[in-house]
Design an enzyme around this catalytic site. Structure first.
Site, PDB file in Angstrom:
ATOM      1  N   GLN A  43       0.838  -1.202   0.000  1.00 55.34           N
ATOM      2  CA  GLN A  43       0.000   0.000   0.000  1.00 55.34           C
ATOM      3  C   GLN A  43       0.874   1.253   0.000  1.00 55.34           C
ATOM      4  O   GLN A  43       1.882   1.310   0.691  1.00 55.34           O
ATOM      5  CB  GLN A  43      -0.909   0.004   1.242  1.00 55.34           C
ATOM      6  CG  GLN A  43      -2.055  -0.986   1.170  1.00 55.34           C
ATOM      7  CD  GLN A  43      -3.155  -0.544   0.196  1.00 55.34           C
ATOM      8  OE1 GLN A  43      -3.016   0.433  -0.531  1.00 55.34           O
ATOM      9  NE2 GLN A  43      -4.241  -1.301   0.171  1.00 55.34           N
ATOM     10  N   TYR A  94      -5.374 -13.293  -1.857  1.00 46.16           N
ATOM     11  CA  TYR A  94      -4.736 -12.105  -2.448  1.00 46.16           C
ATOM     12  C   TYR A  94      -3.853 -11.437  -1.387  1.00 46.16           C
ATOM     13  O   TYR A  94      -4.005 -10.256  -1.085  1.00 46.16           O
ATOM     14  CB  TYR A  94      -5.783 -11.107  -2.962  1.00 46.16           C
ATOM     15  CG  TYR A  94      -6.850 -11.679  -3.851  1.00 46.16           C
ATOM     16  CD1 TYR A  94      -6.653 -11.771  -5.220  1.00 46.16           C
ATOM     17  CD2 TYR A  94      -8.064 -12.121  -3.329  1.00 46.16           C
ATOM     18  CE1 TYR A  94      -7.638 -12.286  -6.054  1.00 46.16           C
ATOM     19  CE2 TYR A  94      -9.058 -12.642  -4.146  1.00 46.16           C
ATOM     20  CZ  TYR A  94      -8.837 -12.722  -5.503  1.00 46.16           C
ATOM     21  OH  TYR A  94      -9.825 -13.223  -6.305  1.00 46.16           O
ATOM     22  N   GLU A 138      -1.423 -15.992  -3.011  1.00 42.78           N
ATOM     23  CA  GLU A 138      -1.050 -14.846  -3.842  1.00 42.78           C
ATOM     24  C   GLU A 138      -0.428 -15.365  -5.133  1.00 42.78           C
ATOM     25  O   GLU A 138       0.266 -16.375  -5.139  1.00 42.78           O
ATOM     26  CB  GLU A 138      -0.055 -13.992  -3.039  1.00 42.78           C
ATOM     27  CG  GLU A 138       0.840 -13.068  -3.815  1.00 42.78           C
ATOM     28  CD  GLU A 138       0.082 -11.925  -4.492  1.00 42.78           C
ATOM     29  OE1 GLU A 138      -0.799 -11.321  -3.875  1.00 42.78           O
ATOM     30  OE2 GLU A 138       0.388 -11.669  -5.682  1.00 42.78           O
ATOM     31  N   ASP A 195      -8.809  -9.586  -0.460  1.00 40.37           N
ATOM     32  CA  ASP A 195      -8.268  -8.253  -0.780  1.00 40.37           C
ATOM     33  C   ASP A 195      -7.838  -8.248  -2.244  1.00 40.37           C
ATOM     34  O   ASP A 195      -6.651  -8.170  -2.557  1.00 40.37           O
ATOM     35  CB  ASP A 195      -7.082  -7.943   0.155  1.00 40.37           C
ATOM     36  CG  ASP A 195      -6.540  -6.539  -0.049  1.00 40.37           C
ATOM     37  OD1 ASP A 195      -7.171  -5.743  -0.772  1.00 40.37           O
ATOM     38  OD2 ASP A 195      -5.475  -6.230   0.511  1.00 40.37           O
ATOM     39  N   CYS A 243     -10.096  -1.885  -3.292  1.00 41.08           N
ATOM     40  CA  CYS A 243      -9.769  -0.539  -3.766  1.00 41.08           C
ATOM     41  C   CYS A 243     -10.740  -0.099  -4.846  1.00 41.08           C
ATOM     42  O   CYS A 243     -10.557   0.952  -5.450  1.00 41.08           O
ATOM     43  CB  CYS A 243      -8.331  -0.507  -4.283  1.00 41.08           C
ATOM     44  SG  CYS A 243      -8.055  -1.695  -5.596  1.00 41.08           S
TER      45      CYS A 243
HETATM   46  N1  SAH Z   1      -3.373  -8.056   0.741  1.00 41.76           N
HETATM   47  C1  SAH Z   1      -2.189  -7.482   0.162  1.00 41.76           C
HETATM   48  C2  SAH Z   1      -2.257  -7.286  -1.328  1.00 41.76           C
HETATM   49  C3  SAH Z   1      -3.502  -6.673  -1.872  1.00 41.76           C
HETATM   50  S1  SAH Z   1      -3.406  -6.138  -3.553  1.00 41.76           S
HETATM   51  C4  SAH Z   1      -1.838  -6.176   0.845  1.00 41.76           C
HETATM   52  O1  SAH Z   1      -2.685  -5.572   1.483  1.00 41.76           O
HETATM   53  O2  SAH Z   1      -0.679  -5.756   0.742  1.00 41.76           O
HETATM   54  C5  SAH Z   1      -4.032  -7.498  -4.458  1.00 41.76           C
HETATM   55  C6  SAH Z   1      -3.064  -8.631  -4.573  1.00 41.76           C
HETATM   56  O3  SAH Z   1      -3.699  -9.645  -5.340  1.00 41.76           O
HETATM   57  C7  SAH Z   1      -1.765  -8.305  -5.295  1.00 41.76           C
HETATM   58  O4  SAH Z   1      -0.697  -8.713  -4.502  1.00 41.76           O
HETATM   59  C8  SAH Z   1      -1.831  -9.112  -6.587  1.00 41.76           C
HETATM   60  O5  SAH Z   1      -0.571  -9.578  -7.014  1.00 41.76           O
HETATM   61  C9  SAH Z   1      -2.727 -10.253  -6.162  1.00 41.76           C
HETATM   62  N2  SAH Z   1      -3.455 -10.927  -7.237  1.00 41.76           N
HETATM   63  C10 SAH Z   1      -3.935 -10.415  -8.385  1.00 41.76           C
HETATM   64  N3  SAH Z   1      -4.607 -11.345  -9.082  1.00 41.76           N
HETATM   65  C11 SAH Z   1      -4.555 -12.485  -8.363  1.00 41.76           C
HETATM   66  C12 SAH Z   1      -5.066 -13.795  -8.560  1.00 41.76           C
HETATM   67  N4  SAH Z   1      -5.768 -14.091  -9.633  1.00 41.76           N
HETATM   68  N5  SAH Z   1      -4.828 -14.697  -7.617  1.00 41.76           N
HETATM   69  C13 SAH Z   1      -4.123 -14.410  -6.505  1.00 41.76           C
HETATM   70  N6  SAH Z   1      -3.612 -13.189  -6.270  1.00 41.76           N
HETATM   71  C14 SAH Z   1      -3.826 -12.235  -7.167  1.00 41.76           C
END
Ligand code: SAH
Length: 548
Positions: free
Chosen positions: A286, A315, A336, A384, A411
């Site tokens: 973030q 995620y 992730e 997320d 977001c």
């Molecule tokens: N929860 C974390 C990241 C949130 S952002 C934090 O707060 O820091 C969303 C995340 O989802 C990113 O890291 C992105 O790489 C991941 N992402 C995107 N598409 C995805 C998918 N299909 N499967 C798993 N993760 C995914």
């Protein structure tokens, strides 16, 4: 449509709302008109410059009565640069608008009328970003420049200063440009595909002050690189890592998939919610550190952990949210898709002495389906997702795993509302919604949502789960524009254009082809996808499981 309303005619218009893209909205005799650079409360003379069936675009000719929320924009690039949306109104007014935007998304798109809690504003509205991505190119005179893209365009507005970023980022940018000019290192040219340096990507650990400097380049063979490293590290001792990222693609994606560290460490460190984190250039983090802590604490409050739970963090990025609550759960499982981020998450768990966490590198939908199949029964799931929201596969797996509590962090209020509506169909009630502003002055806002089961299923015994021996095979999914068009026509009887598909994809945070991503001119008056078609296209994207 009201027949009396004509293109190129002038009208008096009261602005009553504002889009997240920064256009004021008003009605002339029931006909909706969007007017750039206006704010709710403005009253003025507007020329209708574009007229579609259901809405049009106006140009403000005279501001007769300014909105009481108006403030003088304090950035010379406001309105030109694509970064800020709300620099012409007070922060209080911006927060009101963002709260309304979230409320509107949930009620209008999701049919969800749960009370939206007051938005949590950011203490810092300036210099809060810990990340910058400056496009590098040439100006008309052929000089090497870097700065920001003009609104919805790839024209670079040269600038080292940005009110949202720390001053040191501007100083590093100026030093990098000086070096490129002196050594005649060519910037990349998007039209010809020639040249080298595409972006300067900077990231800083808020608590540690450590800076990562990443040059995004078409090739990793950059002349004078040793001298570059010497100059940068001598001048900026906070730089702890210099990385090259290779991006030779002709599309709009900023970062390529391959990074090579040329000096210092592969990661920088920071501390978030008391958790020491390591971050690779490709891992999500973030951008507003103090507000990220506010967001994650709210998510943890909603999760209501007591120490006995199995927590699934879908995620999970570098593991930040889950790890901040790892001492209050029995078992933490993070999923992730970016391998570097999962590496970070594992190291972060180790570094913090967390022994009850496991991390899985996989598509969230695939992993959730497999974990459900294998019998995982988490008590709490954190979702997320990126802007496009969660896949249907995730929703189905959540239903199967049937946790008591779900916490969604998003977001994108539009996809959050859509996904919450789908989860409601699976028996979850939307208990609480809190918007948190992590991005003052821009059109973005985060939302945390608490969902829980209408009826608690006490039959399921939740036992510790072993991730070993599960084969996680990844596969890519996608759909062509023709497939999406055919699907929408067949299922909804609607014809949708490629432009509309690209608008919805962009709204959902998906990369779109260069041709569709931008209007041909920098004029932003392009037709906007109507709500009905937007919903149909979203349905198609979900159907085809389009992922990043
Ligand atoms: N929860 C974390 C990241 C949130 S952002 C934090 O707060 O820091 C969303 C995340 O989802 C990113 O890291 C992105 O790489 C991941 N992402 C995107 N598409 C995805 C998918 N299909 N499967 C798993 N993760 C995914």
């Amino acid at each position: 449509m009201n027949q009396k309303i004509e293109k190129n005619e002038e009208y008096r218009l009261q602005i009553t709302g504002m889009t997240s893209e920064g256009n004021g909205v008003g009605k002339i005799d029931g006909y909706t008109v969007f007017v750039p650079n206006t704010a709710p409360g403005d009253y003025g003379r507007v020329r209708l410059v574009k007229k579609n069936k259901h809405y049009g675009y106006g140009k403000l000719m005279e501001l007769i009565q300014p909105s009481p929320d108006r403030v003088e924009p304090d950035c010379p690039y406001f309105g030109v640069c694509g970064g800020c949306t709300y620099r012409h109104i007070s922060y209080e007014a911006e927060l009101r608008l963002k709260e309304d935007l979230v409320r509107d998304a949930f009620s209008r798109l999701g049919g969800i009328f749960t009370e939206v809690s007051p938005i949590v504003g950011s203490k810092r509205t300036e210099g809060y970003r810990n990340k910058a991505q400056y496009p590098v190119g040439r100006n008309k005179e052929g000089e090497i420049v870097a700065g920001f893209y003009a609104k919805r365009s790839h024209r670079i507005i040269p600038s080292a200063e940005c009110a949202l970023q720390p001053a040191v980022f501007g100083e590093i940018q100026a030093a990098v440009l000086d070096f490129m000019r002196e050594k005649q290192i060519p910037p990349y040219d998007e039209t010809t595909g020639e040249g080298l340096i595409r972006h300067l990507y900077l990231r800083r650990g808020e608590v540690t002050g450590e800076i990562m400097l990443c040059l995004v380049a078409a090739s990793l063979e950059i002349p004078h690189i040793k001298e570059f490293v010497c100059q940068m590290t001598e001048r900026f001792p906070a730089i702890q890592s210099i990385v090259l990222n290779e991006n030779s693609s002709r599309d709009n994606v900023i970062l390529g998939k391959y990074c090579r560290t040329i000096w210092g460490r592969d990661t920088i460190r920071d501390i978030l919610c008391g958790v020491e984190v390591e971050l690779s250039p490709l891992s999500f983090y973030q951008v507003n550190h103090p507000q990220a802590e506010v967001l994650y604490r709210k998510a943890m409050e909603y999760a209501g952990l007591t120490g006995t739970e199995i927590l699934l963090d879908l995620y999970c990025g570098a593991g930040t949210i889950g790890l901040s609550g790892a001492d209050r759960v029995r078992q933490l499982i993070g999923v992730e898709v970016i391998p570097e981020a999962i590496e970070n998450a594992k190291r972060n768990a180790e570094r913090n002495g967390t022994k009850n966490a496991r991390f899985l590198c996989a598509d969230a939908g695939e992993a959730a389906a497999l974990l459900a199949e294998e019998g995982l029964l988490p008590d709490v799931i954190i979702l997320d997702p990126p802007r496009k929201g969660v896949d249907q596969q995730v929703i189905d797996a959540v239903e199967k795993m049937s946790p008591e509590c779900l916490v969604m962090v998003s977001c994108n209020p539009a996809t959050a509302a859509r996904d919450c509506a789908l989860l409601r169909e699976k028996g979850y009630e939307i208990r609480a919604i809190t918007p948190v502003d992590l991005f003052p002055r821009t059109g973005h806002v985060e939302t945390v949502v608490l969902l829980s089961k209408g009826e608690i299923d006490s039959q399921k015994v939740r036992v510790e789960f072993s991730l070993e021996d599960i084969d996680m095979s990844e596969f890519k999914k996608g759909a062509t524009y023709s497939e999406i068009k055919a699907y929408v026509l067949e299922k909804f009887g609607l014809k949708v254009s490629s432009l509309y598909i690209s608008q919805v994809k962009r709204k959902c945070g998906l990369e779109v082809g260069q041709n569709y991503n931008l209007p041909k001119s920098e004029n932003q008056r392009v037709p906007q996808c109507p709500l009905e078609k937007e919903k149909a296209i979203m349905d198609a994207l979900r159907h085809f499981k389009v992922t990043l």
